[in-house]
Design a protein around this motif. Structure first.
Motif, PDB file in Angstrom:
ATOM      1  N   THR A 335      -8.036   4.771   8.241  1.00 46.18           N
ATOM      2  CA  THR A 335      -7.778   6.209   8.377  1.00 46.18           C
ATOM      3  C   THR A 335      -6.711   6.668   7.399  1.00 46.18           C
ATOM      4  O   THR A 335      -6.839   7.723   6.765  1.00 46.18           O
ATOM      5  CB  THR A 335      -7.363   6.532   9.821  1.00 46.18           C
ATOM      6  N   ALA A 336      -5.641   5.881   7.266  1.00 43.65           N
ATOM      7  CA  ALA A 336      -4.563   6.251   6.352  1.00 43.65           C
ATOM      8  C   ALA A 336      -5.050   6.268   4.908  1.00 43.65           C
ATOM      9  O   ALA A 336      -4.747   7.205   4.143  1.00 43.65           O
ATOM     10  CB  ALA A 336      -3.397   5.275   6.508  1.00 43.65           C
ATOM     11  N   LEU A 337      -5.814   5.257   4.522  1.00 39.79           N
ATOM     12  CA  LEU A 337      -6.301   5.202   3.148  1.00 39.79           C
ATOM     13  C   LEU A 337      -7.313   6.312   2.876  1.00 39.79           C
ATOM     14  O   LEU A 337      -7.371   6.842   1.759  1.00 39.79           O
ATOM     15  CB  LEU A 337      -6.889   3.827   2.859  1.00 39.79           C
ATOM     16  N   ASP A 338      -8.095   6.670   3.887  1.00 39.93           N
ATOM     17  CA  ASP A 338      -9.015   7.789   3.728  1.00 39.93           C
ATOM     18  C   ASP A 338      -8.239   9.068   3.404  1.00 39.93           C
ATOM     19  O   ASP A 338      -8.648   9.848   2.531  1.00 39.93           O
ATOM     20  CB  ASP A 338      -9.837   7.965   5.004  1.00 39.93           C
ATOM     21  N   ALA A 339      -7.145   9.279   4.100  1.00 42.94           N
ATOM     22  CA  ALA A 339      -6.320  10.460   3.837  1.00 42.94           C
ATOM     23  C   ALA A 339      -5.702  10.409   2.443  1.00 42.94           C
ATOM     24  O   ALA A 339      -5.406  11.455   1.847  1.00 42.94           O
ATOM     25  CB  ALA A 339      -5.215  10.571   4.895  1.00 42.94           C
ATOM     26  N   ALA A 340      -5.545   9.211   1.921  1.00 47.45           N
ATOM     27  CA  ALA A 340      -4.978   9.048   0.577  1.00 47.45           C
ATOM     28  C   ALA A 340      -6.044   9.092  -0.513  1.00 47.45           C
ATOM     29  O   ALA A 340      -5.726   8.942  -1.699  1.00 47.45           O
ATOM     30  CB  ALA A 340      -4.214   7.724   0.504  1.00 47.45           C
ATOM     31  N   GLY A 341      -7.310   9.278  -0.135  1.00 46.25           N
ATOM     32  CA  GLY A 341      -8.378   9.345  -1.120  1.00 46.25           C
ATOM     33  C   GLY A 341      -8.917   7.996  -1.534  1.00 46.25           C
ATOM     34  O   GLY A 341      -9.593   7.880  -2.559  1.00 46.25           O
ATOM     35  N   LEU A 342      -8.648   6.958  -0.722  1.00 43.54           N
ATOM     36  CA  LEU A 342      -9.101   5.599  -1.000  1.00 43.54           C
ATOM     37  C   LEU A 342      -9.995   5.153   0.156  1.00 43.54           C
ATOM     38  O   LEU A 342      -9.516   4.936   1.269  1.00 43.54           O
ATOM     39  CB  LEU A 342      -7.910   4.646  -1.144  1.00 43.54           C
ATOM     40  N   THR A 343     -11.292   5.031  -0.087  1.00 41.43           N
ATOM     41  CA  THR A 343     -12.235   4.733   0.987  1.00 41.43           C
ATOM     42  C   THR A 343     -12.450   3.235   1.102  1.00 41.43           C
ATOM     43  O   THR A 343     -12.920   2.587   0.159  1.00 41.43           O
ATOM     44  CB  THR A 343     -13.591   5.422   0.734  1.00 41.43           C
ATOM     45  N   VAL A 344     -12.094   2.679   2.275  1.00 43.40           N
ATOM     46  CA  VAL A 344     -12.300   1.268   2.581  1.00 43.40           C
ATOM     47  C   VAL A 344     -12.984   1.188   3.937  1.00 43.40           C
ATOM     48  O   VAL A 344     -13.259   2.203   4.569  1.00 43.40           O
ATOM     49  CB  VAL A 344     -10.968   0.482   2.603  1.00 43.40           C
ATOM     50  N   ASN A 345     -13.253  -0.027   4.407  1.00 48.42           N
ATOM     51  CA  ASN A 345     -13.743  -0.148   5.781  1.00 48.42           C
ATOM     52  C   ASN A 345     -12.924  -1.157   6.560  1.00 48.42           C
ATOM     53  O   ASN A 345     -12.465  -2.172   6.024  1.00 48.42           O
ATOM     54  CB  ASN A 345     -15.232  -0.529   5.827  1.00 48.42           C
ATOM     55  N   LYS A 346     -12.710  -0.839   7.840  1.00 48.52           N
ATOM     56  CA  LYS A 346     -12.044  -1.782   8.734  1.00 48.52           C
ATOM     57  C   LYS A 346     -12.866  -3.057   8.818  1.00 48.52           C
ATOM     58  O   LYS A 346     -14.091  -3.024   8.724  1.00 48.52           O
ATOM     59  CB  LYS A 346     -11.835  -1.155  10.111  1.00 48.52           C
ATOM     60  N   GLN A 347     -12.210  -4.207   9.016  1.00 45.37           N
ATOM     61  CA  GLN A 347     -12.926  -5.474   8.922  1.00 45.37           C
ATOM     62  C   GLN A 347     -12.303  -6.526   9.835  1.00 45.37           C
ATOM     63  O   GLN A 347     -11.074  -6.683   9.858  1.00 45.37           O
ATOM     64  CB  GLN A 347     -12.881  -5.990   7.466  1.00 45.37           C
ATOM     65  N   VAL A 348     -13.161  -7.221  10.597  1.00 49.15           N
ATOM     66  CA  VAL A 348     -12.664  -8.355  11.368  1.00 49.15           C
ATOM     67  C   VAL A 348     -12.281  -9.481  10.418  1.00 49.15           C
ATOM     68  O   VAL A 348     -12.818  -9.608   9.314  1.00 49.15           O
ATOM     69  CB  VAL A 348     -13.714  -8.850  12.386  1.00 49.15           C
ATOM     70  N   ILE A 349     -11.332 -10.304  10.853  1.00 48.75           N
ATOM     71  CA  ILE A 349     -10.942 -11.495  10.108  1.00 48.75           C
ATOM     72  C   ILE A 349     -11.373 -12.711  10.922  1.00 48.75           C
ATOM     73  O   ILE A 349     -11.762 -12.572  12.080  1.00 48.75           O
ATOM     74  CB  ILE A 349      -9.423 -11.510   9.829  1.00 48.75           C
ATOM     75  N   PRO A 350     -11.359 -13.905  10.355  1.00 49.68           N
ATOM     76  CA  PRO A 350     -11.831 -15.083  11.107  1.00 49.68           C
ATOM     77  C   PRO A 350     -11.169 -15.220  12.474  1.00 49.68           C
ATOM     78  O   PRO A 350      -9.933 -15.202  12.596  1.00 49.68           O
ATOM     79  CB  PRO A 350     -11.480 -16.243  10.170  1.00 49.68           C
TER      80      PRO A 350
END
Length: 419
Positions: A335-350
């Motif tokens: 959500t924070a990166l979206d507001a900054a104009g950087l689109t990522v996706n949340k991701q589970v880790i091992p």
């Protein structure tokens, strides 16, 4: 195209406004989701073409409708280009997307209840690799292998032991969130030892294989390789099944009529165009730059103290443990990166202790940024923006400041096909 958009603006202004809004979002922000990319401009022309109107159930020369002169032509071109580009004996270009693509392989090669050995979802696998919530996970018996601490690499001895213990019909490798190259020769040897088929799902890295910068499982003697046609290949959304000639008839039968009816011939045309473009020297240079950018981004994030799953990357993607790095979960980070104009996706880790919608990490990659022309210098800037944004994840003013800088950069690197 402009007259078509004008027609849409008049007939359905709500949808038109959403399209224009999405175009603006793509122009003014940076796409870091590794499974997303910007299609070749030629793909826009095929996806909106008259092939949208045509049913073509069956295969070239064996259709159930008339009027197939040109559909046969484009599908034959797509098949031949796929075979040449990936050095495959047989290719099916009709799957509508990645999930039915893999489902068709299972239906072609397995009986209900048969066992498949595949990568665990939280360790980087994919839903179609037997996640319990998937339909295929209810039909077939998926046994899942994991990566190993502390470096998050695949323990091939453990994979071999699991194969001996469970005797799968298919040994499946491939991933949606694993930042390392795979040892295809070792997977082939494991499958051979127990008499199983060797299958690789290279949907994320299909373009990097086509560009010659990552290994091709078919060169290691794999029986089946699947890949989506968007992502790193920059084509339309669709699926591609490559296999040995002996498996071709049953694969084709599983796709049609087994899994789907008429193929989307506009997408098949786009796939044909994409495969031609991916065979050009310029695409090889693009694939090389995708890897250089990913390595630079990983190095710079580590320099800022970020914890990366497996410690880095050997392909186009990387995963940040945002809890350890910034004390925020993946949803907050996204959500924070979206507001900054950087689109990522949340991701589970091992073995993530957190639920999938509030996981411990984020996943990011470099194909789309590379398509825009960004290089190593810009990757260092992107890493700095990520760190600044996540250290101020609840500071709206700080996120707006980063967003302004991102928009300025994007104005100098336009999206191909959007002007």
């Amino acid at each position: 195209m402009q007259s078509t958009l004008e027609f849409l603006r008049c007939s359905d202004p709500d949808i038109y406004a959403a399209m224009i809004g999405e175009e603006q979002r793509q122009r003014e922000g940076l796409e870091l989701i590794p499974s997303e990319n910007y299609a070749f401009p030629e793909v826009y022309a095929t996806n909106g073409s008259v092939f949208t109107n045509k049913y073509a159930e069956g295969y070239p020369g064996r259709r159930y409708y008339g009027g197939q002169t040109f559909t046969d032509r484009i599908e034959t071109l797509a098949i031949e280009r796929a075979r040449q580009l990936f050095r495959a004996e047989h290719a099916n270009v009709q799957p509508l997307s990645g999930s039915p693509m893999n489902q068709a392989v299972y239906m072609a090669c397995l009986e209900p209840g048969d066992t498949v050995l595949a990568m665990d979802l939280s360790h980087g696998g994919h839903l179609t690799h037997g996640a319990p919530v998937s339909a295929m996970g209810r039909i077939f018996n998926f046994v899942r292998y994991k990566t190993s601490p502390p470096d998050g690499r695949i323990d091939y001895d453990a994979v071999a032991a699991a194969a001996r213990a469970t005797r799968p019909r298919i040994v499946l490798c491939g991933h949606s969130s694993y930042p390392r190259e795979l040892d295809y020769a070792r997977f082939r040897a494991i499958a051979d030892e127990i008499g199983a088929l060797a299958m690789a799902d290279v949907s994320h890295i299909g373009g990097l294989i086509a560009g010659g910068v990552l290994a091709n499982p078919l060169d290691a003697g794999f029986d089946i390789v699947t890949t989506t046609t968007h992502k790193s290949l920059r084509g339309p959304r669709g699926g591609l099944i490559l296999c040995k000639a002996s498996l071709g008839p049953q694969i084709d039968q599983a796709v049609f009529p087994g899994m789907q009816g008429g193929p989307h011939m506009n997408a098949v045309a786009g796939i044909a165009v994409t495969l031609k473009l991916a065979a050009q020297p310029e695409f090889r240079k693009y694939a090389q730059q995708v890897l250089r950018n990913a390595h630079t981004l990983a190095d710079e994030l580590r320099r800022h103290g970020c914890t990366l799953i497996t410690g880095g990357t050997e392909n186009h993607l990387l995963v940040i443990d945002t809890v350890r790095s910034f004390d925020v979960d993946g949803r907050v980070a996204e959500t924070a990166l979206d507001a900054a104009g950087l689109t990522v996706n949340k991701q589970v880790i091992p073995d993530d202790p957190r639920p999938p919608l509030r996981p411990s990490g984020i996943r990011l990659g470099t194909p789309a940024m590379t398509t825009r022309g960004l290089g190593e210098a810009q990757m260092k800037q992107v890493a700095d923006w990520i760190v600044r944004a996540l250290r101020a994840a609840s500071d709206a003013d700080a996120l707006r400041a980063v967003n302004a800088e991102v928009r300025d950069l994007c104005s100098r690197f336009p999206v191909p096909g959007l002007g």
